[in-house]
Design an enzyme around this catalytic site. Structure first.
Site, PDB file in Angstrom:
ATOM      1  N   ARG A 168       0.841  -1.205   0.000  1.00  0.00           N
ATOM      2  CA  ARG A 168       0.000   0.000   0.000  1.00  0.00           C
ATOM      3  C   ARG A 168       0.878   1.258   0.000  1.00  0.00           C
ATOM      4  O   ARG A 168       0.556   2.246  -0.670  1.00  0.00           O
ATOM      5  CB  ARG A 168      -0.955  -0.021   1.207  1.00  0.00           C
ATOM      6  CG  ARG A 168      -1.984   1.106   1.174  1.00  0.00           C
ATOM      7  CD  ARG A 168      -3.085   0.942   2.200  1.00  0.00           C
ATOM      8  NE  ARG A 168      -2.607   1.064   3.569  1.00  0.00           N
ATOM      9  CZ  ARG A 168      -3.378   0.945   4.648  1.00  0.00           C
ATOM     10  NH1 ARG A 168      -4.670   0.702   4.520  1.00  0.00           N
ATOM     11  NH2 ARG A 168      -2.872   1.070   5.855  1.00  0.00           N
ATOM     12  N   LYS A 209      -2.381   7.217   1.125  1.00  0.00           N
ATOM     13  CA  LYS A 209      -2.073   7.530   2.536  1.00  0.00           C
ATOM     14  C   LYS A 209      -0.918   8.529   2.527  1.00  0.00           C
ATOM     15  O   LYS A 209       0.251   8.172   2.689  1.00  0.00           O
ATOM     16  CB  LYS A 209      -1.683   6.251   3.281  1.00  0.00           C
ATOM     17  CG  LYS A 209      -2.767   5.809   4.255  1.00  0.00           C
ATOM     18  CD  LYS A 209      -2.405   4.601   5.023  1.00  0.00           C
ATOM     19  CE  LYS A 209      -2.086   4.874   6.467  1.00  0.00           C
ATOM     20  NZ  LYS A 209      -3.129   5.509   7.257  1.00  0.00           N
ATOM     21  N   GLU A 221     -15.959   7.133   6.508  1.00  0.00           N
ATOM     22  CA  GLU A 221     -15.217   6.389   7.541  1.00  0.00           C
ATOM     23  C   GLU A 221     -15.010   7.319   8.723  1.00  0.00           C
ATOM     24  O   GLU A 221     -15.610   8.389   8.784  1.00  0.00           O
ATOM     25  CB  GLU A 221     -13.886   5.897   6.978  1.00  0.00           C
ATOM     26  CG  GLU A 221     -13.007   7.016   6.466  1.00  0.00           C
ATOM     27  CD  GLU A 221     -11.627   6.549   6.010  1.00  0.00           C
ATOM     28  OE1 GLU A 221     -11.377   5.342   5.981  1.00  0.00           O
ATOM     29  OE2 GLU A 221     -10.808   7.420   5.717  1.00  0.00           O
TER      30      GLU A 221
HETATM   31  N1  PMP Z   1      -8.983   5.332   7.613  1.00  0.00           N
HETATM   32  C1  PMP Z   1      -7.991   6.200   7.845  1.00  0.00           C
HETATM   33  C2  PMP Z   1      -8.169   7.621   7.458  1.00  0.00           C
HETATM   34  C3  PMP Z   1      -6.809   5.764   8.447  1.00  0.00           C
HETATM   35  O1  PMP Z   1      -5.806   6.624   8.680  1.00  0.00           O
HETATM   36  C4  PMP Z   1      -6.692   4.412   8.829  1.00  0.00           C
HETATM   37  C5  PMP Z   1      -5.422   3.924   9.502  1.00  0.00           C
HETATM   38  N2  PMP Z   1      -4.462   3.523   8.563  1.00  0.00           N
HETATM   39  C6  PMP Z   1      -7.757   3.535   8.557  1.00  0.00           C
HETATM   40  C7  PMP Z   1      -8.884   4.032   7.948  1.00  0.00           C
HETATM   41  C8  PMP Z   1      -7.658   2.074   8.896  1.00  0.00           C
HETATM   42  O2  PMP Z   1      -6.831   1.419   7.974  1.00  0.00           O
HETATM   43  P1  PMP Z   1      -5.926   0.172   8.384  1.00  0.00           P
HETATM   44  O3  PMP Z   1      -6.855  -0.906   8.857  1.00  0.00           O
HETATM   45  O4  PMP Z   1      -5.200  -0.204   7.142  1.00  0.00           O
HETATM   46  O5  PMP Z   1      -5.030   0.632   9.473  1.00  0.00           O
END
Ligand code: PMP
Length: 300
Positions: A54, A153, A186
């Protein structure tokens, strides 16, 4: 005195006090960079390759050419954890465009900088995993796909930071970010799931949800457990009237929500399916055979 934390920075393990980045680094000047948050349990990194893939995808999207291979980055993560003699904790892996001029032109930044921090963390106090969180709707929206894709990200987390300020002002630890259409995307740092009549739903990636690695693990666990799970466009009403709500994230793991915008979720207690998934997730991260071994003596 506790031992000084070792940080991996551009090819070297240095003491925390010596881990310094230029004030001309474009990560600092323009949020021009990408990052990952990764967990390790019992001396093994959970889904390391997925996280590093990622990271490479985020870098590709912003045209940041990684001078390290995927394998090298995986090794750097393990090396940093070993240098700090940790078996359980969290890794923050950051790649910036590097130092350049004061101007925006990224081509003037000669080489990207990468640093890796390994630390112990506890994102939410333990009691929230049994009692559940209260959350609110934030007025700050999740950036749309018409801007920089919310899948990247990047180091530009200002929308999330603005939303987090709203959460803190409201006296809660997380909040829902809606997308430009006003449906649920989210939370500020976690994905969101609702459960209604035994079926689980989570916002689609096209609705602004991050393609979370914990989110993906929940899909795998539901598959194994025979629980129905779907990606759907969700409104605030759907969340208000859900039987159960929970959030997922690498740092947060699986955490229940019992109140949203002053409305109790279900009967206001942590639901049975959520409890089941919390246990299944804990079991999974501690026993996953595909996790990456950090210490050689464990790799028999
Ligand atoms: N949404 C956002 C904005 C985030 O920063 C994160 C943390 N990485 C997540 C969702 C959750 O993603 P993950 O399960 O890959 O940590």
């Amino acid at each position: 005195m506790s031992k000084e934390q070792k940080i991996w920075l551009d090819g070297e393990l240095v003491n925390q006090a010596d881990a310094k980045i230029s004030v001309f680094d474009h990560g600092l000047l323009y949020g021009d960079g990408v990052f990952e948050g990764i967990r390790f349990y019992n001396g093994r990194v959970f889904k390391l390759i997925e996280h590093v893939e990622r990271l490479f995808n985020s870098a590709k999207a912003i045209m940041l050419k990684m001078p390290w291979t995927l394998e090298e980055v995986c090794d750097i993560v393990c090396e940093t954890i070993r240098a700090n003699e940790l078996r359980d904790g969290y890794v923050r892996l950051v790649v910036t465009r590097g130092a350049g001029g004061l101007g925006m032109n990224p081509y003037l930044c000669e080489t990207p900088s990468m640093f890796c921090i390994a630390a112990s963390i506890q994102l939410y106090p333990e009691e929230y995993y049994t009692k559940g969180l209260e959350i609110v709707t934030c007025s700050t929206r999740r950036p749309s796909h018409a801007t920089l894709s919310p899948q990247v990200k990047s180091l530009n987390y200002l929308n999330n930071v603005m939303a987090k300020i709203e959460c803190v002002k409201a006296g809660v630890m997380e909040g829902i970010m809606l997308n430009e259409n006003g449906t649920v995307a989210e939370c500020t740092g976690d994905n969101l799931f609702i459960i209604k009549k035994g079926v689980i739903a989570t916002p689609k990636i096209s609705d602004g949800a991050l393609d979370g690695i914990t989110r993906e693990t929940i899909f795998e666990l539901c598959d194994e457990l025979g629980v129905g799970i779907f990606e759907e466009t969700l409104t605030r009403y759907d969340v208000y009237t859900a039987d159960e709500v929970f959030l997922t994230g690498t740092a947060a793991e699986v955490i229940p929500v019992v109140k949203y915008d002053d409305r109790e979720i279900g009967d206001g207690n942590v639901g049975e399916i959520t409890k089941h998934l919390i246990n299944a997730y804990t079991e999974c991260v501690n026993s996953d055979v595909s996790s990456t071994e950090i210490y050689e003596q464990d790799a028999e």
